[in-house]
Write a protein that holds these residues in place. Structure first.
Motif, PDB file in Angstrom:
ATOM      1  N   SER A 142       0.830  -1.210   0.000  1.00 30.37           N
ATOM      2  CA  SER A 142       0.000   0.000   0.000  1.00 30.37           C
ATOM      3  C   SER A 142       0.862   1.256   0.000  1.00 30.37           C
ATOM      4  O   SER A 142       0.594   2.214  -0.747  1.00 30.37           O
ATOM      5  CB  SER A 142      -0.922  -0.012   1.225  1.00 30.37           C
ATOM      6  OG  SER A 142      -1.710   1.160   1.275  1.00 30.37           O
ATOM      7  N   ALA A 143       1.911   1.274   0.832  1.00 32.16           N
ATOM      8  CA  ALA A 143       2.798   2.438   0.884  1.00 32.16           C
ATOM      9  C   ALA A 143       3.526   2.624  -0.443  1.00 32.16           C
ATOM     10  O   ALA A 143       3.698   3.754  -0.922  1.00 32.16           O
ATOM     11  CB  ALA A 143       3.797   2.280   2.024  1.00 32.16           C
ATOM     12  N   GLY A 144       3.968   1.529  -1.049  1.00 29.19           N
ATOM     13  CA  GLY A 144       4.668   1.622  -2.321  1.00 29.19           C
ATOM     14  C   GLY A 144       3.777   2.127  -3.436  1.00 29.19           C
ATOM     15  O   GLY A 144       4.204   2.930  -4.277  1.00 29.19           O
ATOM     16  N   ILE A 145       2.525   1.661  -3.459  1.00 31.52           N
ATOM     17  CA  ILE A 145       1.583   2.120  -4.482  1.00 31.52           C
ATOM     18  C   ILE A 145       1.309   3.617  -4.327  1.00 31.52           C
ATOM     19  O   ILE A 145       1.252   4.370  -5.311  1.00 31.52           O
ATOM     20  CB  ILE A 145       0.265   1.319  -4.396  1.00 31.52           C
ATOM     21  CG1 ILE A 145       0.467  -0.093  -4.958  1.00 31.52           C
ATOM     22  CG2 ILE A 145      -0.851   2.018  -5.144  1.00 31.52           C
ATOM     23  CD1 ILE A 145       0.721  -0.133  -6.450  1.00 31.52           C
ATOM     24  N   THR A 146       1.146   4.058  -3.084  1.00 30.25           N
ATOM     25  CA  THR A 146       0.897   5.486  -2.845  1.00 30.25           C
ATOM     26  C   THR A 146       2.058   6.328  -3.340  1.00 30.25           C
ATOM     27  O   THR A 146       1.865   7.376  -3.979  1.00 30.25           O
ATOM     28  CB  THR A 146       0.658   5.735  -1.347  1.00 30.25           C
ATOM     29  OG1 THR A 146      -0.447   4.948  -0.902  1.00 30.25           O
ATOM     30  CG2 THR A 146       0.379   7.200  -1.080  1.00 30.25           C
TER      31      THR A 146
END
Length: 353
Positions: free
Chosen positions: A39-43
């Motif tokens: 999730s953090a990487g996608i953001t």
């Protein structure tokens, strides 16, 4: 009969349940961190537009546990066939207890029916729970998987959704059938493993690609379907290696990926380097153009190759067919399992004394 079946089966059931609890605990401890990293990487990559690089890096970081979890689901049905199915009847035959059990008020057909039902349902449930846990844990990796490890690819397809339950039921009844025919535990286990492994190899290689008619189409070359672009030993022309991916069809199962020349003839592919007749001494593919801006130079050179008429000729199963293929393959295994169960009933009544 249900009580007797449970008494004989409880040790194997408890061992399998304990193994599944350990697996579930490991996945539950690492799953939230995995999802958080994704999730953090996608953001972050959505802001700077570098999601393709993030997907590659993210999957590489978790590739080893991803493959290990997938192998666990694939191996479980084989173990069920070996240690639950094969000994089911050979244990009675080798100990001589069948002479007592099958001469009571309960017929041998009823004895077998209860054994197959109780243990078979437990086998399917164990495989289903294992697949469910691994599918939940692998969800972020399934969204970012490299070609060859997507949901539709053979290695992963057999470890997701509902087909593992069909594999487990088939392996169990296959083991029972082998035990009935061979009448010895170790040879029955060897036969079960050999036949199950052969079926699991033949199905994805020769049967599954044709369960639904594959799609054939041609595509222009681009970053999605070109794995590498290098200068060949023949310095006049470069070499292209096609990736097993299709532009605009993320997650598709690519059965064949070949390069065609401007006249429409296949000149190679399926992972092999192919020489393209485009000049590297001048024009967009010249080293001087590549050195100024490698990314822009790559795009310009690929555009020139497309202008000359080179195309990717691909045969594939679209990702949208994942669930239809799951249901069709599950149905095939259910039918084969039912046929083997019918053979078991016929054999135990007429051939086994």
């Amino acid at each position: 009969m249900i009580w007797l079946t449970w008494r004989q089966f409880r040790v194997a059931a408890a061992t399998t349940a304990a193994a599944l609890v350990v697996l579930a605990a490991a996945l539950a401890l690492t799953g939230p961190e995995l999802a958080s990293d994704y999730s953090a990487g996608i953001t972050a990559c959505t802001r700077d537009g570098g999601c393709a690089h993030f997907f590659d890096r993210f999957f590489d970081d978790y590739e080893a546990p991803f493959q290990a979890a997938t192998v666990v689901v694939l191996v479980l049905p084989a173990l069920i066939g070996l240690f639950w199915g094969a000994p089911l009847i050979t244990r009675e035959l080798e100990a001589g207890t069948h002479l007592l059990v099958w001469n009571q008020s309960i017929t041998r057909a009823r004895w077998l029916a209860v054994k197959l039902t109780v243990t078979g349902l437990a086998a399917a449930a164990a495989a289903g729970l294992c697949s469910l846990a691994v599918t939940w844990w692998s969800a972020p990796l399934d969204k970012s998987a490299a070609p060859g490890f997507t949901l539709m690819d053979p290695l992963v397809f057999g470890a997701r959704a509902i087909v593992p339950m069909a594999y487990a039921a088939f392996a169990f009844v296959l083991g029972v059938t082998a035990g009935l025919i061979v009448r010895r535990t170790l040879p029955a286990m060897a036969l079960t493993l050999a036949v199950f492994a052969a079926v699991q190899i033949v199905m994805p290689l020769t049967v599954r690609p044709h369960l639904l008619p594959p799609v054939s189409s041609s595509f222009e070359l681009g970053p999605e379907n070109v794995d590498s672009f290098n200068k060949s030993s023949d310095e006049a022309f470069p070499q292209v290696i096609l990736d097993k991916a299709i532009p605009g069809h993320t997650g598709a199962w690519v059965l064949s990926s070949r390069l065609t020349d401007p006249s429409g003839h296949v000149v190679g592919g399926d992972g092999a380097p192919v020489t393209v007749r485009v000049s590297v001494t001048s024009g967009p593919c010249a080293p001087s153009q590549q050195a100024q801006d490698p990314a822009q130079g790559f795009d310009a050179c690929i555009a020139e190759i497309n202008r000359l008429g080179y195309r990717q000729e691909a045969i594939y199963q679209p990702f949208e067919r994942f669930w239809p293929l799951q249901w069709i393959e599950t149905g095939i295994y259910v039918l084969v399992t039912a046929g083997l169960a019918g053979l078991c009933f016929r054999w135990i009544r007429r051939r086994l004394s």
